[in-house]
Each structure stands twice: as C-alpha cells, then as structure tokens.
Design a protein around this motif. Structure first.
Motif, PDB file in Angstrom:
ATOM      1  N   ARG A  55       0.896  -1.239   0.023  1.00  0.00           N
ATOM      2  CA  ARG A  55       0.017  -0.065   0.160  1.00  0.00           C
ATOM      3  C   ARG A  55       0.895   1.193   0.223  1.00  0.00           C
ATOM      4  NH1 ARG A  55      -2.060   3.425   3.554  1.00  0.00           N
ATOM      5  NH2 ARG A  55      -3.912   4.410   3.525  1.00  0.00           N
ATOM      6  N   TYR A  59       0.665   4.127  -2.866  1.00  0.00           N
ATOM      7  CA  TYR A  59       0.576   5.401  -2.391  1.00  0.00           C
ATOM      8  C   TYR A  59       1.671   6.254  -3.306  1.00  0.00           C
ATOM      9  CZ  TYR A  59       0.528   9.727   0.672  1.00  0.00           C
ATOM     10  OH  TYR A  59       0.608  10.818   1.047  1.00  0.00           O
ATOM     11  N   GLN A  95      -8.765   6.078  -1.889  1.00  0.00           N
ATOM     12  CA  GLN A  95      -8.694   6.768  -0.191  1.00  0.00           C
ATOM     13  C   GLN A  95      -7.952   8.009  -0.521  1.00  0.00           C
ATOM     14  OE1 GLN A  95      -6.544   3.470   1.334  1.00  0.00           O
ATOM     15  NE2 GLN A  95      -8.211   2.535   2.302  1.00  0.00           N
ATOM     16  N   GLU A 100      -9.609  11.708   4.820  1.00  0.00           N
ATOM     17  CA  GLU A 100      -9.206  10.457   5.759  1.00  0.00           C
ATOM     18  C   GLU A 100     -10.097  10.346   7.064  1.00  0.00           C
ATOM     19  OE1 GLU A 100      -4.588   9.064   6.636  1.00  0.00           O
ATOM     20  OE2 GLU A 100      -5.019  11.008   6.338  1.00  0.00           O
ATOM     21  N   ILE A 103      -9.360   7.532  13.383  1.00  0.00           N
ATOM     22  CA  ILE A 103      -9.445   6.297  14.055  1.00  0.00           C
ATOM     23  C   ILE A 103      -9.200   6.508  15.205  1.00  0.00           C
ATOM     24  CG2 ILE A 103      -8.526   4.064  14.262  1.00  0.00           C
ATOM     25  CD1 ILE A 103      -7.044   4.689  11.596  1.00  0.00           C
ATOM     26  N   PRO A 104     -10.320   5.879  16.074  1.00  0.00           N
ATOM     27  CA  PRO A 104     -10.356   6.130  17.611  1.00  0.00           C
ATOM     28  C   PRO A 104      -9.265   5.557  18.353  1.00  0.00           C
ATOM     29  CG  PRO A 104     -12.194   4.652  17.168  1.00  0.00           C
ATOM     30  CD  PRO A 104     -11.531   5.155  15.771  1.00  0.00           C
ATOM     31  N   VAL A 106      -6.896   2.904  20.463  1.00  0.00           N
ATOM     32  CA  VAL A 106      -7.499   1.713  20.834  1.00  0.00           C
ATOM     33  C   VAL A 106      -7.003   1.452  22.208  1.00  0.00           C
ATOM     34  CG1 VAL A 106      -6.845   0.543  18.574  1.00  0.00           C
ATOM     35  CG2 VAL A 106      -4.867   0.683  20.384  1.00  0.00           C
TER      36      VAL A 106
ATOM     37  N   ASP B 148      11.690   3.962   6.519  1.00  0.00           N
ATOM     38  CA  ASP B 148      10.902   5.030   6.719  1.00  0.00           C
ATOM     39  C   ASP B 148      11.180   5.964   7.829  1.00  0.00           C
ATOM     40  OD1 ASP B 148       9.741   5.176   4.184  1.00  0.00           O
ATOM     41  OD2 ASP B 148       7.734   4.784   4.896  1.00  0.00           O
ATOM     42  N   SER B 202      -3.166   3.033  16.641  1.00  0.00           N
ATOM     43  CA  SER B 202      -4.424   3.785  16.531  1.00  0.00           C
ATOM     44  C   SER B 202      -4.262   4.470  15.224  1.00  0.00           C
ATOM     45  CB  SER B 202      -4.591   4.704  17.677  1.00  0.00           C
ATOM     46  OG  SER B 202      -4.658   4.061  18.894  1.00  0.00           O
ATOM     47  N   GLY B 203      -3.183   4.291  14.473  1.00  0.00           N
ATOM     48  CA  GLY B 203      -2.775   4.888  13.268  1.00  0.00           C
ATOM     49  C   GLY B 203      -2.555   6.674  13.261  1.00  0.00           C
ATOM     50  N   GLU B 209       1.938  13.760   6.904  1.00  0.00           N
ATOM     51  CA  GLU B 209       1.365  13.499   5.457  1.00  0.00           C
ATOM     52  C   GLU B 209       0.167  12.664   5.549  1.00  0.00           C
ATOM     53  OE1 GLU B 209       4.139  11.781   2.383  1.00  0.00           O
ATOM     54  OE2 GLU B 209       5.534  12.559   3.846  1.00  0.00           O
ATOM     55  N   LYS B 210      -0.864  12.814   4.701  1.00  0.00           N
ATOM     56  CA  LYS B 210      -2.014  12.140   4.593  1.00  0.00           C
ATOM     57  C   LYS B 210      -1.624  10.717   4.320  1.00  0.00           C
ATOM     58  CE  LYS B 210      -6.471  12.195   2.131  1.00  0.00           C
ATOM     59  NZ  LYS B 210      -7.022  12.528   0.726  1.00  0.00           N
ATOM     60  N   MET B 211      -2.612   9.937   4.612  1.00  0.00           N
ATOM     61  CA  MET B 211      -2.544   8.506   4.491  1.00  0.00           C
ATOM     62  C   MET B 211      -1.313   7.691   5.006  1.00  0.00           C
ATOM     63  SD  MET B 211      -4.331   8.036   0.672  1.00  0.00           S
ATOM     64  CE  MET B 211      -4.207   6.233   0.793  1.00  0.00           C
ATOM     65  N   ARG B 212      -0.854   8.407   6.292  1.00  0.00           N
ATOM     66  CA  ARG B 212       0.232   7.581   6.746  1.00  0.00           C
ATOM     67  C   ARG B 212      -0.261   6.844   7.872  1.00  0.00           C
ATOM     68  NH1 ARG B 212       5.714   7.468   5.567  1.00  0.00           N
ATOM     69  NH2 ARG B 212       6.293   8.941   3.737  1.00  0.00           N
ATOM     70  N   PHE B 214      -0.494   3.725   8.762  1.00  0.00           N
ATOM     71  CA  PHE B 214      -1.262   2.465   8.293  1.00  0.00           C
ATOM     72  C   PHE B 214      -0.747   1.205   8.508  1.00  0.00           C
ATOM     73  CE2 PHE B 214      -1.095  -0.317   4.829  1.00  0.00           C
ATOM     74  CZ  PHE B 214      -2.404  -0.887   4.799  1.00  0.00           C
ATOM     75  N   ARG B 217      -0.898  -0.923  11.942  1.00  0.00           N
ATOM     76  CA  ARG B 217      -2.125  -1.345  12.474  1.00  0.00           C
ATOM     77  C   ARG B 217      -2.832  -2.373  11.405  1.00  0.00           C
ATOM     78  NH1 ARG B 217      -6.966   1.265  10.648  1.00  0.00           N
ATOM     79  NH2 ARG B 217      -5.701   2.702   9.328  1.00  0.00           N
ATOM     80  N   LEU B 279      -7.810  -3.101   4.188  1.00  0.00           N
ATOM     81  CA  LEU B 279      -7.240  -1.979   3.703  1.00  0.00           C
ATOM     82  C   LEU B 279      -8.596  -0.933   3.716  1.00  0.00           C
ATOM     83  CD1 LEU B 279      -5.655  -3.507   0.506  1.00  0.00           C
ATOM     84  CD2 LEU B 279      -4.410  -2.561   2.590  1.00  0.00           C
ATOM     85  N   GLU B 280      -9.509  -1.190   3.809  1.00  0.00           N
ATOM     86  CA  GLU B 280     -10.559  -0.227   3.742  1.00  0.00           C
ATOM     87  C   GLU B 280     -10.930   0.279   5.132  1.00  0.00           C
ATOM     88  OE1 GLU B 280     -12.625  -0.945  -0.862  1.00  0.00           O
ATOM     89  OE2 GLU B 280     -13.461  -1.985   0.987  1.00  0.00           O
TER      90      GLU B 280
END
Lengths: 115, 281
Positions: A55, A59, A95, A100, A103-104, A106, B148, B202-203, B209-212, B214, B217, B279-280
């Motif tokens: 992923r 991206y 996405q 975005e 996410i709560p 955990v 990263d 918890s992400g 940046e956006k969509m990081r 991930f 989790r 993923l979603e």
C-alpha cells in the motif's frame, strides 16, 4: 541501472528495473528520476512480472504519477497489471480522493509481564 | 565482558518467546558489548535469534554456540549472526529462510532481496488457498517502516516454518530510534513507550502527510484476524501481544530495546484471505 526512455521505446519494465514485489516508498524515487529524464512525454510502467505492490509503494506511485504530470508535463500509464496490483492501486486511489477517516484510540489491557 | 545467557521459552507460544527474549536481554546497558551464551539453547526461534544477531552485528558482541549439535548446526545453516546481505548470496539457498540483512543505501538491491525473502516464505508455506496478498502485505509494510522511520542503515528479517508444529514464525527488526523517539523527533509528541505503541496501533503517524500511520495497524489485523495468527510489537521498554483472543501491553522493567522488534506467527492458511476489508477499514 541506466535506462533510456525515448519516444519509440517508452516502456519501463518494473520487475526488471526494480523487483517483482514492490515494497518500499523510497524505491519509487528511483523511478521518478528515470521518468523525469525520459525523452518522451508519455511513459508506460509495465507491471507484467510484478506480483504485489504494498500500500505504501502504491501510494507513492500514485503521487508520483500526479507530480510528474503537473511538474514535468509527463503522462504515466500503468500497463499489464495483475489483479493484486490493480486492486491495490484502485483502493489507494479511492482513499486519496476522500477525506481521511479518524481512527479512535485503541484501548489495550495493561499487564505485568508474566515470568 | 558481561555474559548474557540465552533463555529457552517455557512452551512454544509466541508469548513465552517474548518472555524468553525479555529474560535474555534484561539488565543490559545501551549498546553494551557482551557475550551471548547460547550453550544451553534448545530452540533457536526467530524472536530470540534475530535480536541477538542484530545486536552482535551492531555492537560487535560475541557468542558461544549451543552445546547440542542440532541447534548449533541450525544456527550455522541460517547464517547466524552475519546473515545474508545480497541477492547473489540468497540465490545459493534453495529451501530455507536465512537471516536477512537489508541495507538502506542500495534501494533496488534491498527491494530485490526483500522479494527473495517474501517469495521464499510463500514457497515454504505452500498455501493451497488464495492468501498471497495477506502474506505479502504485512511483510512489505513492516519492512518499509524500518527505512521510513528508524533512521538506521540496516533492517533485519528472519523466519522459520515448523511443519510438524504447524506454524511459521517471522521476525522483523531495526535497531533505530524506536517509536517514542520517532514521535518526539518528527512531531514533538511526548509518549511513553507504551503510549507510543498504542498510538501506532491507533493510526497516529510519525509523519504528518495524508494516508500515513497505516502499516502496523493493518498488518497486525491481517495477521491476527485474517490469518488467525499472533503478533508482538516491542519498542523501548514496552511490548504488545495480540491474537484473535486477547490483546495485552506489557512494561518491561530493566529492559530497553533501541528500535523496534516485531514477531508474528501464522498458521498454514486453510481459507482464502481477502485483504480489501482491512485496507478499507
């Protein structure tokens, strides 16, 4: 690896130039250098022997496609995608297009390590 | 020079492996050069062997091989402690997973070596159902996190399939700055090691940046929910243990791992796993 992209030969074989499994974000930067230097406004990224893309790499690849289009006036086309790669790119593209989700936090039970 | 005795786990569970790892590395000063005494080691499992291997490489520590011929031979076979660092070395191997050392500097060579590992893991596991994405995603996302975030030049990967026990154990390690320091340095967030692990799950991304945020989790969810496995994440002086049945976070007094250790176990998949909902979600 030195690759010459011309108007006649505008294909980059991803599995050969990188690897059959695309994992890392930073390796996409290598592709960007090749594309920017290409003597063609159109570049085809050929995924014919690529089994999987993470992923994170998907991206970066989608952002790269957008970036070189606006900054370098180059059009990238993804070709010969297998179902795994195609599905991942579609999910990530969807996405990117939406807000975005938050996410709560955990909740995890804290314990003393049993010895 | 201090000697650290490698501990055997009380049973085969991943949780007992974590306890054996903790017992082995407890009371160690940061980057202290030591001798690992593996003489009484009966089972050389990835969650212990890879941290020892990376520690030896990083600190030039030494070791004594197991007295028992079987684990001693096994360690030599998997190329303990130096590991495999190139595709050409890996290509000499036909049917086992060696210790792998991935290097940041040559991105393409690293990506190809990582492909060799992923393909070998898949080949050894011989799944009869569609699980390719579920096997590859955690491996690729957890390894890319090293390069990263860790700020180190090397990452480590190792796995072992136990056909008679019926599971595959994998371990992915860096000896970088760890989760809490990454949050502090990148976003000026002050978290304890425990809190940093919770935030990673918890992400909360280290990057803005956006969509990081991930990778950890979703990988954990695919391993525990999709592949019905179990998962350990250790950073600094805290560790998470997660399975379908339970999730716990532990403080590890007298212990500090500079970087991140991830260990996970998967069983040979019996049904296809679609990663799309993970993923979603």
């Amino acid at each position: 690896m030195k690759i010459n992209i011309t108007k006649e030969n505008r294909i980059i074989d991803i599995a050969k130039v990188i690897a059959p499994i695309l994992s890392s974000r930073d390796v996409i930067a290598n592709l960007e250098q090749i594309i920017i230097k290409a003597f063609s406004e159109k570049v085809d990224l050929d995924f014919k022997n690529v089994k999987f893309i993470s992923r994170s790499a998907a991206y970066e690849l989608l952002r790269l496609k957008e970036r070189v289009f606006y900054k370098n006036k180059k059009q990238i086309r993804f070709v010969n995608l297998n179902q795994n790669v195609s599905q991942m790119l579609k999910i990530v593209a969807a996405q990117l297009a939406v807000e975005e989700k938050k996410i709560p936090e955990v909740k995890i039970k804290e314990e003393v390590i049993p010895m | 020079m201090k000697t650290l005795k490698a501990h055997n786990p009380k049973d085969e569970s991943l949780l007992q492996q974590l306890i054996a790892l903790y017992s082995t590395f407890r009371n160690l000063l940061p980057n202290e050069r030591v001798e690992f005494n593996l003489e009484d080691l009966g089972w050389a499992f990835p969650l212990l062997i890879l941290p020892i291997s990376s520690y030896i490489r990083d600190t030039k520590s030494t070791f004594k091989l197991p007295k028992d011929q079987s684990p001693a031979f096994y360690l030599q076979t998997i190329q303990f402690p130096g590991g495999v660092t190139s595709v050409s070395e890996f290509q000499k191997i036909k049917n086992y997973i060696p210790i792998g050392v991935l290097q940041a500097k040559d991105r393409v060579e690293r990506e190809r070596l990582e492909t060799c590992f992923a393909e070998m893991i898949y080949k050894i596991l011989k799944p009869t159902v569609a699980v390719e994405n579920a096997i590859y995603l955690p491996l690729t996302e957890l390894i890319t996190n090293i390069f990263d975030h860790s700020k180190k030049e090397e990452g480590y990967v190792f796995g072992q399939y136990y056909p008679t026990k019926g599971f595959l154990d994998l371990c992915i390690i860096d000896r970088g700055r760890g989760l809490a320091t990454s949050y502090k340095e990148e976003r000026n967030l002050n978290f304890t090691d425990k809190k940093a692990i919770i935030q990673a799950l918890s992400g909360t991304s280290v990057k803005l940046e956006k969509m990081r945020g991930f990778g950890i989790r979703v990988s954990k969810r695919i391993i525990c929910e999709g592949l019905e496995g179990s998962f350990i994440l250790l950073s600094g002086k805290a560790a998470l243990y997660s399975s379908q049945k339970e999730e716990k976070i532990f403080s590890l007094p007298g212990f500090y791992w500079q970087g991140v250790i991830i260990g996970y176990r998967i069983l040979p998949p019996k049904r296809p796993v679609d990663i799309t909902p993970f993923l979603e979600g």
